[in-house]
Structures are given as structure tokens and as C-alpha cells.
Write a protein that holds these residues in place. Structure first.
Motif, PDB file in Angstrom:
ATOM      1  N   GLY A   1      -8.873   3.642  -9.383  1.00 23.96           N
ATOM      2  CA  GLY A   1      -9.445   4.757  -8.636  1.00 23.96           C
ATOM      3  C   GLY A   1      -9.551   4.465  -7.158  1.00 23.96           C
ATOM      4  N   GLN A   2      -9.900   3.233  -6.804  1.00 20.22           N
ATOM      5  CA  GLN A   2     -10.054   2.892  -5.385  1.00 20.22           C
ATOM      6  C   GLN A   2      -8.708   2.875  -4.664  1.00 20.22           C
ATOM      7  N   VAL A   3      -7.653   2.507  -5.383  1.00 21.28           N
ATOM      8  CA  VAL A   3      -6.316   2.603  -4.795  1.00 21.28           C
ATOM      9  C   VAL A   3      -5.912   4.075  -4.694  1.00 21.28           C
ATOM     10  N   GLY A   4      -6.314   4.842  -5.699  1.00 25.82           N
ATOM     11  CA  GLY A   4      -5.874   6.228  -5.777  1.00 25.82           C
ATOM     12  C   GLY A   4      -4.637   6.348  -6.659  1.00 25.82           C
ATOM     13  N   ILE A   5      -4.723   5.759  -7.856  1.00 26.59           N
ATOM     14  CA  ILE A   5      -3.655   5.914  -8.841  1.00 26.59           C
ATOM     15  C   ILE A   5      -4.041   7.107  -9.715  1.00 26.59           C
ATOM     16  N   ILE A   6      -3.346   8.221  -9.503  1.00 23.28           N
ATOM     17  CA  ILE A   6      -3.675   9.450 -10.225  1.00 23.28           C
ATOM     18  C   ILE A   6      -2.744   9.567 -11.427  1.00 23.28           C
ATOM     19  N   THR A   7      -3.324   9.844 -12.584  1.00 22.14           N
ATOM     20  CA  THR A   7      -2.523   9.923 -13.808  1.00 22.14           C
ATOM     21  C   THR A   7      -2.689  11.296 -14.452  1.00 22.14           C
ATOM     22  N   GLU A   8      -1.839  11.551 -15.429  1.00 23.74           N
ATOM     23  CA  GLU A   8      -2.081  12.709 -16.283  1.00 23.74           C
ATOM     24  C   GLU A   8      -3.378  12.469 -17.051  1.00 23.74           C
TER      25      GLU A   8
END
Lengths: 380, 380
Positions: free
Chosen positions: B55-62
């Protein structure tokens, strides 16, 4: 509790003085595990539940790691889950550091994790209740309420039906470990009643609130005690401005909490300055105080790490005469010498020998007849 | 690994079938602990480091829990930390479920945590490298590269200097467990070279990339194998449209992966349909297949849970004649009967008796002279 200790041990294996930001990243996982397991358990009992981290609720804190203060609590997610009939299981003790999310256009990043430090879990509960405009915050814990004093010391200690925020604060900060002062303060600010009750058995618990009817009852509500007290006396201090600041500033800078401070009346321009710290801080405090004492021309420093303290607490105590006198007499009759005295509006504290603390608690509990049931006034 | 197993055990104590959202909330903590400890360790060695959750990196998933696919990776936070000279230590295997953050005006909430499922950690690494436009993604693991076959079976197995994405995919999906196909696919899409090397010793490793010069060398690059193969044959199936769908749809719906499928030529309007599943899925698969077989008027079902498979893999293999024939002869000469055959553009797979898999691997490794060092072509 065990998990946190294990994680701290792991951290200390990796770094002699682990960066605080990383400690927060690490320690926040403990509650995250608990809430997920709790939500699963509720679901397995047929109770719809959803676990939420501090970040998922939207608990925004100051960006000070390991001891962050809550700035705001968002309602949107909590309200959505409640509206859907789910029990939100929220991670205590953690939040998001305000201003640390670095986000460019079209990108979503999450802010740094903070932990709230001591009392953080109770404080989270009260903050959530306040944010939601709840009628009451119920905290279920390993004790079944607030007692007139520690039942392990005085078997006649009696559970209080209710207590005011102010009284609870004095009891808590004077050594009654049930509720952290920080959570009580937050409850007071939002006038939010807090019920403390047992998670192990059905029993009424104690309600901490603002509507305690104070005129109708015994003004002493409880006896607090603490056996972790050390005293430092700086003798022969020149009685001129700036001396106290010179002594206490280095302590504050190094995170040493000073509790009671007493300065005797000046005699021929010289005075004795005495203060207390926790026993664990004594050696470190002496390191800072001794050079200052030399610098300001004091006669010397004396330390005593064998002390304790005992306090009687009750709203409106100072408005009625005789409480202090009754306390001193009770201690005298129990053969207990008083080393220092300090008072607030609703508290009288005596510093005594640590080994006499238990005797003092019992003597005071008896002297103020705390074993007797209170009248039951209509609650405000 | 151990931590994840412990957490799964805890979850199973709380719920017979833990909700997937809560499993993700729970399992994401494992990597969060690792990254914090890793960052601390780097700091203690004098290397500035910062741990970042998905989340802190900003890895957005389905928003599909326990097996989420990455939608996007933000650069802002990573670039900030890199610019500050810090080593970002990013949690693999996790992200934020797109569209699950419920946020009202002025409120900040964090989206739900997802985990990426099988191969998620390698996939995270490749996704980060791609997002940052890196020249190469280096994965340090418990093996020191990709071998022509499993060195535990064939001691003459040779480490490959490089391999194409396609070849690696065939090797990986056919039972070479070094790199998950998902990570390799992502590397292929972004044309990002992936180096697989040992985290325990200095050795060159194997580069997975697109620029392998395929004309100059042995077209068979490796032998894959798998001993976890079960076969189901539906006999006497009426040869009419819709039959295959009727058989395979219930399997897909219940999450049973079907691997090789072979249908024999139709004889008098009846045919035999054979397919393989993993051994653990055999009993469940039979439960779904048997009623369908009766319904469509098939002669019956036969299961065999004792099989294995062996594959030869190499780019351009089909454009050169004789590879299949050489494979079949090698197996014949080793006394190994072939139960089923399936091919792709760069792979030939034979289903054989499970107990003969090791012999087959050795026979094929020898037949294709894989123990010989390849010529060293200039890399593209």
C-alpha cells in the motif's frame, strides 16, 4: 502482548537502536493479526464482521513514530460497515502519519504507519466512539472495574459503580493501571462515558463519566499507590531565578519524566530542591543533575531509590476541610514517615518508604471507610 | 514461509473456511514483519533503508482476495526514497484492492489489503522493476539459476547462461519450480530481463530475457518434469458438440485445473476423452465427471493417479524436424511407455508412469546432449 515482545526482540537482533519508523511498521502487525483472527472468529459464530487497520478506518495521527497522537478519525468506512450490519473489528494502537503519503497524479500511495505508544489501544477505542458520536465506549479488560484501591493489597477494596474523569485521571496517573490517562482525557474532552468491565465474567463494571453526583457521598473515592519511586535532592541550591530550569531542562530533553517536585523554603539564600523520578531513570537522571548541581554551586546531590507513594483521590476533597489531616494522622498511626507531600485539587500524595506502601494503602482505606458501600445517588 | 504457515494454522483454528478478505489482512503481516526487520538490518550495516508495504508503494490490484492481479504500481514514493539515497525494501505478495477505499470529504481511508497468491513475490519484484523502467530485475533465491533439468535427478544437469521468456514459461509451467510463470509473463510483456541467482553464493545465475539468439544452438534447452499427474479417461463418449463443455465446465467452476487434454479419433460415433489433473484433485474431479458421463451416455470413467510427465522445451523446436521422434525413441530405448502426448510450439510433453519419470529425465537429458556446454553467442 507476547507477540509485541517477540517482535521487539526480533528488532533488537537486527539493530541495536531500531529506527522508530521501522519499529512502527513492525509492531503494527501484531494488532493486524489480532483483528483478522477476531473477525474470522466472529464470522465462524455467524456474526458478520470485518477487520479494519488504523489506516483502513482512517485514523490520522501526528507523524511522530512510536508515540503518535491521534489527529482525526474518519467515519465513512466505519459507517458503511455498520450500515451493512457488520461488526467492525478495528486495530488499536495504530494510525497513519499525516503528511507522509507521497502521491503523484493518478497514483495512490498509503501514508506511513504510526503507533500510538502507551495507552494507545484504550485511546483508539475512545477516539472511535467519539468520532461515531456513540453514547458510551465499553472497554472489556482483565479487571472488572475500578476499585477503591488495589484489591491485591487491601482485600476490602470495593468496586466503584462510577467515577468522574478527573478522579480516574488522578487514580490512573498515581498508579492505578486499569485505564490509561490518555484515554480518560479523551473521554473527558468529548464527554464520552467509558465503561470498564471484565471480558471474563458478567459484572456491572465501573462507569467513568462526567455526571457523578459529588455532594452526596464520601469525597475520597480511592487510594492509589506506586512502589516505583526514586527521589533526588539537590542540597544547598542558591535561591535565584533560572535554577529550576537549569536542573529540569536536561532531564526533559532526555525523556526523563519528573513527577513530584518540592522546594523547601529558602534559608539564608539556600534551598533544597527535591523531586521524584521512576526507579529505572534514577541513574540516568543523576548523570544529568550532578554536573548542573556543581555548575550552580549547590552543596551536593542525594539519591534514594527505595521509595513509594500513596495518594487519596476524590473530587471536591479540597473544598471540604480535614482530609489531609486525616491522611497524615492515619499514616502516623500506622508508623509511616512522610518524606514529601504534594497535592492537586482532588488528590493528596505522600512519598513514603517503598516497603511501607502496602501498609499505607490499608491504613488509608480503613481511615476513609472505603470498604463501606456508597449511597446510590440518582445519576446525572 | 514458516510465519505464513503459522498464520494459516491460526486462521483455521478460528474459522473452518476463513473469509478470504480476512486471510489477506492476516497473511500480509508476514511480509510486513520481514521488510521492517530487513530495513533495520540494512540500517545497522550503515545502509540507509526504508520499508514499504504494498500500500505504501501504491501497488493497486484487482479486488479479488488471496489471488489478486496487479493493476498498477505507483512511482512517486519509490522515486522519492531512491532520490533520498535510501534502499526501498518493498513487501512482496501484497497490494491494495482497487475501489475498496470508502472515503468521504476530508477523510482519508486506506483500501483493503489483497495478496497476490502463487508466484506473488516474484511478480511484485518484476512489476516494481517495470514500473521504475529498470534495466533488469535481479531475483536472489535458494537456487543459483535455471538448469537444463532438475540436478537432483540428473547430476549432469547444466546451468543455463540465459533462456528466453517463452522457454522459461514452458519449463516453469511444466514443473520447474524456480520462477513462477506469472512473473516471467510480466517480464515478457515489459521486455524486462530477469536474472535468477543464488542469495547464498556468488555465481553468475541465469538471465531470462527476449534476446536469446536461437539459431546458433541446441534447440532443446531443458527437460521439465512433474510427478504429480493423474489421468481421467471418459470412455465411449458420443461424438457430438457440447460434450467437452459439459465435462469441463463443472471442473472449472470448482477450481480444478485441467492440464493436458487428448481426444482420440472418433470410431463409429464414439470417442475416448482423456485429461490430466493434479493428484490431489483426482477424487473431487471424479465426483463431477462421473454423473456427467452417465448423463451423456458414455461407457464409463477410468482414473489413474500414478502418472507423471516429462517435457522437452526449446524455442524453434517445431521449425526443425526430428525432435519429437528423437524424444519418443529415447523413451522407448529406456523402456518407458508413453500414455499421452501433447505439444506446443516450443514443447513436447509425454505422460508416462510416475515411477519412470526420473529415468525419463535422465534418458532425455542424455539424448539431447544437454550436459554439453552451449556455444556462447553474442547476446542481443
Amino acid at each position: 502482548g507476547d507477540t509485541t515482545d517477540d517482535l521487539i526482540e526480533l528488532a533488537n537482533k537486527c539493530h541495536s537502536n531500531p529506527p522508530k519508523r521501522e519499529m512502527d511498521q513492525l509492531l503494527a502487525t501484531g494488532e493486524q493479526v489480532s483483528i483478522a483472527l477476531m473477525a474470522m472468529t466472529l464470522e465462524s459464530m455467524g456474526v458478520p464482521a470485518v477487520s479494519l487497520t488504523g489506516g483502513q478506518v482512517g485514523i490520522i495521527t501526528e507523524p511522530s513514530h512510536t508515540r503518535a497522537k491521534i489527529k482525526s478519525v474518519a467515519r465513512a468506512r466505519l459507517e458503511k460497515e455498520l450500515a451493512a450490519g457488520k461488526v467492525p473489528v478495528v486495530a488499536g494502537f495504530q494510525g497513519l502519519a499525516d503528511g507522509t503519503a507521497i502521491t503523484a497524479e493518478g497514483e495512490t500511495c498509503v501514508a506511513d504507519t504510526t503507533t500510538l505508544g502507551r495507552g494507545g489501544s484504550d485511546t483508539t477505542a475512545v477516539a472511535l466512539a467519539a468520532a461515531l458520536g456513540a453514547d458510551e465506549c465499553e472497554i472489556y479488560t482483565d479487571v472488572d472495574g475500578i476499585y477503591t484501591t488495589d484489591p491485591r493489597i487491601e482485600p476490602n477494596a470495593r468496586k466503584l459503580r462510577d467515577i468522574s474523569y478527573e478522579e480516574m485521571l488522578e487514580l490512573a496517573s498515581q498508579g492505578a493501571r486499569v485505564m490509561h490517562p490518555r484515554a480518560v482525557e479523551l473521554g473527558e474532552v468529548y464527554r464520552l462515558p467509558i465503561l470498564v468491565a471484565s471480558s471474563f465474567r458478567e459484572a456491572p463494571g465501573t462507569l467513568i463519566h462526567g455526571g457523578v453526583s459529588m455532594e452526596q457521598r464520601n469525597k475520597v473515592r480511592g487510594i492509589a499507590h506506586d512502589t516505583d519511586v526514586a527521589k533526588i535532592t539537590v542540597r544547598g541550591v542558591p535561591d535565584r531565578p533560572g535554577i529550576a530550569a537549569a536542573i529540569f531542562e536536561p532531564l526533559a530533553e532526555h525523556g526523563i519524566s519528573v513527577d513530584t517536585i518540592v522546594q523547601n523554603a529558602s534559608l539564608e539564600g539556600l534551598t533544597d530542591l527535591t523531586f521524584t523520578v521512576s526507579r529505572g531513570d534514577l541513574a540516568k537522571a543523576m548523570e544529568f543533575v550532578e554536573p548542573v548541581a556543581r555548575e550552580i554551586g549547590a552543596a551536593g546531590c542525594v539519591a534514594d531509590g527505595t521509595l513509594g507513594k500513596v495518594s487519596v483521590v476524590g473530587t471536591g476533597m479540597q473544598s471540604a476541610p480535614g482530609y489531609a489531616a486525616r491522611m497524615f494522622r492515619a499514616l502516623f498511626e500506622a508508623g509511616i514517615n512522610i518524606e514529601m507531600i504534594s497535592t492537586s485539587e482532588i488528590r493528596i500524595t505522600c512519598i513514603i518508604k517503598g516497603e511501607q506502601v502496602a501498609d499505607a494503602v490499608r491504613a488509608l482505606h480503613k481511615a476513609f471507610q472505603l470498604e463501606r458501600a456508597e449511597e446510590e445517588p440518582a445519576q446525572a
